[in-house]
Design a protein around this motif. Sequence first.
Motif, PDB file in Angstrom:
ATOM      1  N   GLN A   1      -1.967   4.812   3.232  1.00 56.95           N
ATOM      2  CA  GLN A   1      -1.602   4.213   4.617  1.00 56.95           C
ATOM      3  C   GLN A   1      -1.990   5.557   5.479  1.00 56.95           C
ATOM      4  O   GLN A   1      -2.381   5.169   6.774  1.00 56.95           O
ATOM      5  N   GLU A   2      -1.768   6.593   5.368  1.00 57.59           N
ATOM      6  CA  GLU A   2      -2.086   7.830   6.033  1.00 57.59           C
ATOM      7  C   GLU A   2      -3.514   7.892   6.433  1.00 57.59           C
ATOM      8  O   GLU A   2      -3.664   8.163   7.396  1.00 57.59           O
TER       9      GLU A   2
ATOM     10  N   MET B   1      -3.265  -8.200   4.232  1.00 57.32           N
ATOM     11  CA  MET B   1      -3.787  -7.258   5.373  1.00 57.32           C
ATOM     12  C   MET B   1      -5.066  -7.917   5.803  1.00 57.32           C
ATOM     13  O   MET B   1      -5.620  -8.183   7.040  1.00 57.32           O
TER      14      MET B   1
ATOM     15  N   SER C   1       2.204   4.935   0.786  1.00 61.57           N
ATOM     16  CA  SER C   1       2.158   6.116   1.711  1.00 61.57           C
ATOM     17  C   SER C   1       0.696   6.823   1.895  1.00 61.57           C
ATOM     18  O   SER C   1       0.425   7.069   3.247  1.00 61.57           O
TER      19      SER C   1
ATOM     20  N   ARG D   1      -4.607   5.235   8.447  1.00 65.68           N
ATOM     21  CA  ARG D   1      -4.043   5.295   9.980  1.00 65.68           C
ATOM     22  C   ARG D   1      -5.021   6.562  10.573  1.00 65.68           C
ATOM     23  O   ARG D   1      -5.584   6.249  11.864  1.00 65.68           O
TER      24      ARG D   1
ATOM     25  N   ILE E   1      -2.834  -0.189  -3.582  1.00 58.71           N
ATOM     26  CA  ILE E   1      -2.426  -1.449  -2.857  1.00 58.71           C
ATOM     27  C   ILE E   1      -2.376  -2.693  -3.612  1.00 58.71           C
ATOM     28  O   ILE E   1      -3.168  -2.749  -4.875  1.00 58.71           O
TER      29      ILE E   1
ATOM     30  N   MET F   1       0.974  -1.146  -0.009  1.00 59.53           N
ATOM     31  CA  MET F   1       0.014   0.146  -0.038  1.00 59.53           C
ATOM     32  C   MET F   1       0.836   1.221   0.033  1.00 59.53           C
ATOM     33  O   MET F   1       1.801   1.130   0.809  1.00 59.53           O
TER      34      MET F   1
END
Length: 115
Positions: free
Chosen positions: A6-7, A90, A3, A10, A82, A1
């Motif tokens: 991902q952020e 995942m 960044s 998150r 991804i 995935m």
Amino acid sequence: MDSAAQEQMRAKMQQLIDDGWWKQNWHDGPALDHATLQASTLVAPGAVESVVLIADDLPDGRLVHWEERAGYFAWKVLRGHITEKARAEMQAQMQYLQNTRQWLQVWDDHDRPAR
């Protein structure tokens, strides 16, 4: 995935934890033993079915979106952000955490709609 995805994931996960909808549970033993978990896609009693999907379109220009209802949680990641291998890994990890009840969905009202 990548960044950026991902952020976004998150940040959403942090919101779900801060809002009290999910919590860690390291105090209880696993709902299923490791061998059973590895040999099966069985969802343990009381566990949340967790899936990760690759989407062709998501609302509001998002790279990551989520869908949730009592007993179900799905991450949707925009295609190109991804790989299939990362998606499968995942999903396996999410379901493992659910089957061992290390992460718990905490809803006072089981009909609460996803935000």
